[in-house]
Design a protein around this motif. Sequence first.
Motif, PDB file in Angstrom:
ATOM      1  N   CYS A   1       0.834  -1.208   0.000  1.00 35.12           N
ATOM      2  CA  CYS A   1       0.000   0.000   0.000  1.00 35.12           C
ATOM      3  C   CYS A   1       0.868   1.259   0.000  1.00 35.12           C
ATOM      4  CB  CYS A   1      -0.932  -0.014   1.206  1.00 35.12           C
ATOM      5  SG  CYS A   1      -2.175   1.279   1.181  1.00 35.12           S
ATOM      6  N   ALA A   2       1.931   1.233   0.808  1.00 36.86           N
ATOM      7  CA  ALA A   2       2.838   2.386   0.854  1.00 36.86           C
ATOM      8  C   ALA A   2       3.495   2.607  -0.499  1.00 36.86           C
ATOM      9  CB  ALA A   2       3.898   2.169   1.933  1.00 36.86           C
ATOM     10  N   GLY A   3       3.875   1.493  -1.159  1.00 35.73           N
ATOM     11  CA  GLY A   3       4.484   1.610  -2.479  1.00 35.73           C
ATOM     12  C   GLY A   3       3.509   2.151  -3.508  1.00 35.73           C
ATOM     13  N   LEU A   4       2.247   1.741  -3.430  1.00 32.63           N
ATOM     14  CA  LEU A   4       1.219   2.237  -4.346  1.00 32.63           C
ATOM     15  C   LEU A   4       0.980   3.731  -4.141  1.00 32.63           C
ATOM     16  CD1 LEU A   4      -1.352  -0.691  -4.075  1.00 32.63           C
ATOM     17  CD2 LEU A   4       0.132  -0.181  -6.019  1.00 32.63           C
ATOM     18  N   CYS A   5       0.911   4.128  -2.893  1.00 29.49           N
ATOM     19  CA  CYS A   5       0.697   5.553  -2.596  1.00 29.49           C
ATOM     20  C   CYS A   5       1.828   6.401  -3.166  1.00 29.49           C
ATOM     21  CB  CYS A   5       0.591   5.771  -1.090  1.00 29.49           C
ATOM     22  SG  CYS A   5      -0.892   5.101  -0.332  1.00 29.49           S
ATOM     23  N   LYS A   6       3.040   5.939  -2.981  1.00 30.92           N
ATOM     24  CA  LYS A   6       4.205   6.678  -3.470  1.00 30.92           C
ATOM     25  C   LYS A   6       4.222   6.725  -4.999  1.00 30.92           C
ATOM     26  CE  LYS A   6       9.242   6.889  -3.110  1.00 30.92           C
ATOM     27  NZ  LYS A   6      10.467   6.255  -2.508  1.00 30.92           N
ATOM     28  N   ALA A   7       3.859   5.608  -5.634  1.00 26.34           N
ATOM     29  CA  ALA A   7       3.909   5.528  -7.096  1.00 26.34           C
ATOM     30  C   ALA A   7       2.846   6.377  -7.762  1.00 26.34           C
ATOM     31  CB  ALA A   7       3.767   4.071  -7.534  1.00 26.34           C
TER      32      ALA A   7
ATOM     33  N   PRO B   1       2.202 -10.567  -8.743  1.00 24.01           N
ATOM     34  CA  PRO B   1       2.914  -9.277  -8.610  1.00 24.01           C
ATOM     35  C   PRO B   1       2.806  -8.492  -9.906  1.00 24.01           C
ATOM     36  CG  PRO B   1       4.479 -11.046  -9.033  1.00 24.01           C
ATOM     37  CD  PRO B   1       3.129 -11.697  -8.900  1.00 24.01           C
ATOM     38  N   PHE B   2       2.896  -7.168  -9.804  1.00 23.84           N
ATOM     39  CA  PHE B   2       2.749  -6.341 -10.992  1.00 23.84           C
ATOM     40  C   PHE B   2       3.798  -5.238 -11.000  1.00 23.84           C
ATOM     41  CE2 PHE B   2      -0.322  -5.046  -7.730  1.00 23.84           C
ATOM     42  CZ  PHE B   2       0.156  -3.781  -7.418  1.00 23.84           C
ATOM     43  N   SER B   3       4.009  -4.696 -12.175  1.00 27.99           N
ATOM     44  CA  SER B   3       4.929  -3.576 -12.349  1.00 27.99           C
ATOM     45  C   SER B   3       4.209  -2.283 -11.981  1.00 27.99           C
ATOM     46  CB  SER B   3       5.405  -3.527 -13.799  1.00 27.99           C
ATOM     47  OG  SER B   3       5.891  -2.249 -14.124  1.00 27.99           O
ATOM     48  N   LEU B   4       4.843  -1.445 -11.183  1.00 32.13           N
ATOM     49  CA  LEU B   4       4.226  -0.170 -10.813  1.00 32.13           C
ATOM     50  C   LEU B   4       4.027   0.718 -12.037  1.00 32.13           C
ATOM     51  CD1 LEU B   4       5.996   0.689  -7.435  1.00 32.13           C
ATOM     52  CD2 LEU B   4       3.645  -0.073  -7.792  1.00 32.13           C
ATOM     53  N   SER B   5       4.911   0.613 -13.013  1.00 33.25           N
ATOM     54  CA  SER B   5       4.748   1.430 -14.219  1.00 33.25           C
ATOM     55  C   SER B   5       3.513   0.994 -15.008  1.00 33.25           C
ATOM     56  CB  SER B   5       5.997   1.342 -15.103  1.00 33.25           C
ATOM     57  OG  SER B   5       6.233   0.010 -15.523  1.00 33.25           O
ATOM     58  N   VAL B   6       3.255  -0.315 -15.035  1.00 32.86           N
ATOM     59  CA  VAL B   6       2.049  -0.819 -15.697  1.00 32.86           C
ATOM     60  C   VAL B   6       0.820  -0.348 -14.937  1.00 32.86           C
ATOM     61  CG1 VAL B   6       0.708  -2.890 -16.232  1.00 32.86           C
ATOM     62  CG2 VAL B   6       3.155  -2.819 -16.747  1.00 32.86           C
ATOM     63  N   LEU B   7       0.871  -0.430 -13.615  1.00 28.88           N
ATOM     64  CA  LEU B   7      -0.262   0.018 -12.810  1.00 28.88           C
ATOM     65  C   LEU B   7      -0.541   1.497 -13.039  1.00 28.88           C
ATOM     66  CD1 LEU B   7      -2.378  -0.587 -10.623  1.00 28.88           C
ATOM     67  CD2 LEU B   7      -0.686   0.151  -8.947  1.00 28.88           C
ATOM     68  N   ARG B   8       0.505   2.323 -13.052  1.00 29.05           N
ATOM     69  CA  ARG B   8       0.326   3.762 -13.296  1.00 29.05           C
ATOM     70  C   ARG B   8      -0.350   3.994 -14.640  1.00 29.05           C
ATOM     71  NH1 ARG B   8       5.472   4.542 -10.841  1.00 29.05           N
ATOM     72  NH2 ARG B   8       6.446   4.419 -12.885  1.00 29.05           N
ATOM     73  N   ALA B   9       0.075   3.232 -15.653  1.00 34.89           N
ATOM     74  CA  ALA B   9      -0.524   3.378 -16.985  1.00 34.89           C
ATOM     75  C   ALA B   9      -2.007   3.013 -16.956  1.00 34.89           C
ATOM     76  CB  ALA B   9       0.219   2.500 -17.994  1.00 34.89           C
ATOM     77  N   ARG B  10      -2.352   1.942 -16.233  1.00 35.34           N
ATOM     78  CA  ARG B  10      -3.759   1.534 -16.132  1.00 35.34           C
ATOM     79  C   ARG B  10      -4.580   2.612 -15.411  1.00 35.34           C
ATOM     80  NH1 ARG B  10      -4.587  -4.144 -16.456  1.00 35.34           N
ATOM     81  NH2 ARG B  10      -3.152  -4.970 -18.005  1.00 35.34           N
ATOM     82  N   VAL B  11      -4.015   3.144 -14.347  1.00 32.45           N
ATOM     83  CA  VAL B  11      -4.703   4.204 -13.593  1.00 32.45           C
ATOM     84  C   VAL B  11      -4.906   5.437 -14.473  1.00 32.45           C
ATOM     85  CG1 VAL B  11      -4.438   5.872 -11.696  1.00 32.45           C
ATOM     86  CG2 VAL B  11      -3.979   3.441 -11.308  1.00 32.45           C
ATOM     87  N   ASN B  12      -3.845   5.848 -15.171  1.00 33.35           N
ATOM     88  CA  ASN B  12      -3.952   7.028 -16.037  1.00 33.35           C
ATOM     89  C   ASN B  12      -4.997   6.839 -17.132  1.00 33.35           C
ATOM     90  OD1 ASN B  12      -1.964   8.322 -14.570  1.00 33.35           O
ATOM     91  ND2 ASN B  12      -0.300   7.758 -15.971  1.00 33.35           N
ATOM     92  N   THR B  13      -5.080   5.617 -17.661  1.00 28.21           N
ATOM     93  CA  THR B  13      -6.072   5.333 -18.701  1.00 28.21           C
ATOM     94  C   THR B  13      -7.486   5.521 -18.166  1.00 28.21           C
ATOM     95  OG1 THR B  13      -4.634   3.770 -19.857  1.00 28.21           O
ATOM     96  CG2 THR B  13      -6.994   3.540 -20.210  1.00 28.21           C
ATOM     97  N   GLN B  14      -7.748   4.998 -16.984  1.00 28.77           N
ATOM     98  CA  GLN B  14      -9.089   5.130 -16.410  1.00 28.77           C
ATOM     99  C   GLN B  14      -9.416   6.585 -16.076  1.00 28.77           C
ATOM    100  OE1 GLN B  14     -11.385   2.829 -16.340  1.00 28.77           O
ATOM    101  NE2 GLN B  14      -9.945   1.346 -17.223  1.00 28.77           N
ATOM    102  N   LEU B  15      -8.440   7.328 -15.585  1.00 25.90           N
ATOM    103  CA  LEU B  15      -8.679   8.734 -15.253  1.00 25.90           C
ATOM    104  C   LEU B  15      -8.940   9.552 -16.518  1.00 25.90           C
ATOM    105  CD1 LEU B  15      -6.023   9.314 -12.445  1.00 25.90           C
ATOM    106  CD2 LEU B  15      -8.505   9.101 -12.180  1.00 25.90           C
ATOM    107  N   ARG B  16      -8.236   9.220 -17.612  1.00 24.71           N
ATOM    108  CA  ARG B  16      -8.485   9.925 -18.872  1.00 24.71           C
ATOM    109  C   ARG B  16      -9.892   9.636 -19.382  1.00 24.71           C
ATOM    110  NH1 ARG B  16      -3.050   8.688 -20.105  1.00 24.71           N
ATOM    111  NH2 ARG B  16      -3.695   6.803 -21.218  1.00 24.71           N
ATOM    112  N   LYS B  17     -10.323   8.387 -19.250  1.00 26.21           N
ATOM    113  CA  LYS B  17     -11.678   8.042 -19.669  1.00 26.21           C
ATOM    114  C   LYS B  17     -12.710   8.848 -18.892  1.00 26.21           C
ATOM    115  CE  LYS B  17     -10.892   3.230 -21.102  1.00 26.21           C
ATOM    116  NZ  LYS B  17     -11.209   1.817 -20.780  1.00 26.21           N
ATOM    117  N   THR B  18     -12.467   9.003 -17.609  1.00 22.12           N
ATOM    118  CA  THR B  18     -13.388   9.758 -16.764  1.00 22.12           C
ATOM    119  C   THR B  18     -13.447  11.211 -17.190  1.00 22.12           C
ATOM    120  OG1 THR B  18     -12.934   8.302 -14.888  1.00 22.12           O
ATOM    121  CG2 THR B  18     -13.924  10.438 -14.396  1.00 22.12           C
TER     122      THR B  18
END
Length: 228
Positions: A17-23, A106-123
Amino acid sequence: MSKNTQIVIVEDDRDLCAGLCKALKDETRSIVSCENLKSAREQILLTNPSLILLDINLPDGNGLTLVKELRAKNLSYPIILLSANDTDADIVKGLELGADDYVTKPFSLSVLRARVNTQLRKTETSAGKDVICIDSFSFDFERMIFKTNGEEISLSKTEQRLLKLLVSNQGVTLSRDKLIDRLWTDGAEYVDENALSVAMKRLRDKLNAKDYIKTVYGLGYVWVKNNE
């Protein structure tokens, strides 16, 4: 991304969770982290988030329960599921319930950031599509922002549903029975008809919409089209 983007992370692994928050945190975003469903429900209610990052396996239950609850309330926050590799069935179920995406551990934080950014752009792209403007009224059902003459008005969930039914059917008289059936769908065997009258009066008074929301005696109610 726009300012004031809020992300709620629901993950019981504190290090992860701490790593996700930082990323995910930057100058345009605020992050709220939760370790269980109880805390997540409270924070979602308080923050009205732009996105929810949700672990499926939590100490006090299954994250899919939260997906189901939010979609049942017509809350369309983007939801990305976090799942262990051995829970494909949960991922399928989560998507069917209304989750928008998933990332397996396990997942790559860079992949997760890309997925998050995609959803935020859609919104951001879809923002404003569910806004109805009528004369001095502005009703944003996606973000739950309702204004009269530029002043924001607080509406209950029942009042919001009632308003959407009325303005989506401008000029059409909606019967009391139909409104009651659409507003109270929790399986209750009996709903006091006075509840509809009370909700309608509160909505009319809050919006100062007596010239728009008309009672059609013996039939029901109508939002007068073009205020005719």
